[in-house]
Design an enzyme around this catalytic site. Structure first.
Site, mmCIF file in Angstrom:
data_model
loop_
_atom_site.group_PDB
_atom_site.id
_atom_site.type_symbol
_atom_site.label_atom_id
_atom_site.label_comp_id
_atom_site.label_asym_id
_atom_site.label_seq_id
_atom_site.Cartn_x
_atom_site.Cartn_y
_atom_site.Cartn_z
ATOM 1 N N SER A 1 0.846 -1.203 0.000
ATOM 2 C CA SER A 1 0.000 0.000 0.000
ATOM 3 C C SER A 1 0.879 1.249 0.000
ATOM 4 O O SER A 1 0.396 2.342 -0.277
ATOM 5 C CB SER A 1 -0.934 0.006 1.215
ATOM 6 O OG SER A 1 -0.202 -0.193 2.408
ATOM 7 N N LYS B 1 4.880 -11.736 2.709
ATOM 8 C CA LYS B 1 3.449 -11.946 2.429
ATOM 9 C C LYS B 1 3.210 -11.918 0.929
ATOM 10 O O LYS B 1 3.775 -11.073 0.232
ATOM 11 C CB LYS B 1 2.598 -10.872 3.115
ATOM 12 C CG LYS B 1 1.111 -10.945 2.746
ATOM 13 C CD LYS B 1 0.234 -10.119 3.650
ATOM 14 C CE LYS B 1 0.126 -8.663 3.299
ATOM 15 N NZ LYS B 1 -0.452 -8.370 1.965
ATOM 16 N N GLU C 1 -0.014 -12.516 -2.221
ATOM 17 C CA GLU C 1 -1.464 -12.496 -2.475
ATOM 18 C C GLU C 1 -1.882 -13.721 -3.274
ATOM 19 O O GLU C 1 -1.211 -14.094 -4.245
ATOM 20 C CB GLU C 1 -1.835 -11.229 -3.267
ATOM 21 C CG GLU C 1 -1.625 -9.943 -2.490
ATOM 22 C CD GLU C 1 -2.131 -8.701 -3.228
ATOM 23 O OE1 GLU C 1 -2.776 -8.841 -4.291
ATOM 24 O OE2 GLU C 1 -1.864 -7.600 -2.729
ATOM 25 N N GLU D 1 -8.916 -9.674 3.265
ATOM 26 C CA GLU D 1 -9.267 -8.292 2.908
ATOM 27 C C GLU D 1 -10.644 -8.233 2.248
ATOM 28 O O GLU D 1 -10.907 -8.947 1.264
ATOM 29 C CB GLU D 1 -8.199 -7.712 1.973
ATOM 30 C CG GLU D 1 -8.522 -6.291 1.544
ATOM 31 C CD GLU D 1 -7.343 -5.516 0.982
ATOM 32 O OE1 GLU D 1 -6.214 -6.032 0.972
ATOM 33 O OE2 GLU D 1 -7.575 -4.367 0.552
HETATM 34 O O1 KIV Z 1 -0.320 -3.457 1.537
HETATM 35 C C1 KIV Z 1 -1.029 -3.399 2.556
HETATM 36 O O2 KIV Z 1 -1.063 -2.396 3.272
HETATM 37 C C2 KIV Z 1 -1.837 -4.566 2.885
HETATM 38 C C3 KIV Z 1 -2.950 -4.346 3.861
HETATM 39 C C4 KIV Z 1 -4.186 -4.015 3.099
HETATM 40 C C5 KIV Z 1 -3.138 -5.498 4.732
HETATM 41 O O3 KIV Z 1 -1.644 -5.614 2.345
#
Ligand code: KIV
Length: 261
Positions: A47, A113, A115, A182
């Site tokens: 983000s 992390k 997706e 999400e």
């Molecule tokens: O990139 C981010 O901030 C995220 C949040 C929406 C959990 O993946």
């Protein structure tokens, strides 16, 4: 505390509680403030593409951006579990995912992390086999915003619910230690959370539907006023405070006369 102990403690919260409180950070001072305030998990989220770098979405974020910001956050974070997002197109194959996971860990991440659900299981397994902890991300996937045609709630149809539940199982079996959920319909977030043994942390899934919550820090502190998601609860007005302070600073010299020659 070593990364694997933090992950063990994180996993235990599913049964023992209290619910997990996670936030995003992209720089040293924010990371340090979040860490000192007791945040359980700090995510260097992609983000950052929108709320720090000024892009329209996360699809412009690169591995170089993630390395730069992960290193800054790592310098400010001690106790929280530090997770770094993969940038889009940096985990297209298991080999690429392993190489870039190593790079993020070298920058200071304690876990990575990615997706996606079932289609990512092989990559998760390959990264975990390297001894690197992995967190999953299901529901609305911001890196797919263009294909999806916008940010949409997930879990509305039987097909979507099956994909979410199967994705969660696949990620758990592949070795993920937790999953970000999400924008999932609250009842489905509850069902999915009950169906797996690893913690879920929710954003835009309703209050109390997951094992914990994660928020984009700028939404919580009110530092990015140009877009605030409808589910966000701002708890401060940092943008307003900055504007006030800067207006006062700008006004001060204008109210003085120039020094005499
Ligand atoms: O990139 C981010 O901030 C995220 C949040 C929406 C959990 O993946």
């Amino acid at each position: 505390m070593p990364a694997h102990q933090k992950v063990t403690a994180f996993r235990a919260r599913k049964k023992s509680g209290p619910p997990i409180a996670a936030l995003t950070a992209w720089d040293y001072p924010t990371a340090r403030l979040l860490d000192e305030a007791g945040t359980d998990l700090i995510l260097v989220g992609d983000s950052l593409g929108m709320v720090v770098l000024g892009f329209p979405d996360t699809t412009h974020v690169t591995i170089e951006h993630m390395i730069h910001h992960t290193a800054a956050v790592a310098r400010g974070s001690k106790n929280a579990l530090l997770v770094a997002d993969f940038a889009i197109n940096t985990y297209n194959s298991a080999e690429q995912a392993v190489a870039n996971a190593r790079t993020l860990v070298a920058a200071g991440a304690e876990a990575v992390k990615l997706e996606g659900g079932v289609r990512q299981a092989g990559k998760v397994r390959a990264i975990v086999d390297e001894g690197i902890e992995v967190m999953g991300h299901l529901g609305m996937l911001p890196q797919r915003v263009k294909e999806e045609g916008g940010y949409k709630k997930k879990g509305k149809s039987g097909e979507e619910i099956s994909a979410l539940l199967e994705g969660a199982q696949a990620l758990q079996e592949a070795g993920c230690f937790g999953i970000v959920l999400e924008s999932v319909v609250p009842e489905v977030a509850i069902q999915l959370t009950a169906s797996i043994d690893i913690p879920t942390i929710g954003i835009g899934c309703g209050v109390g539907t997951c094992d914990g919550e994660i928020a984009v820090t700028s939404d919580v502190i009110g530092s990015y006023p140009w877009f605030v998601p409808p589910f966000a609860t701002p708890r401060a007005d940092v943008a307003g405070e900055i504007s006030k302070a800067v207006q006062a600073y700008v006004a001060a010299p204008r109210n003085r006369s120039l020094p005499a020659d």
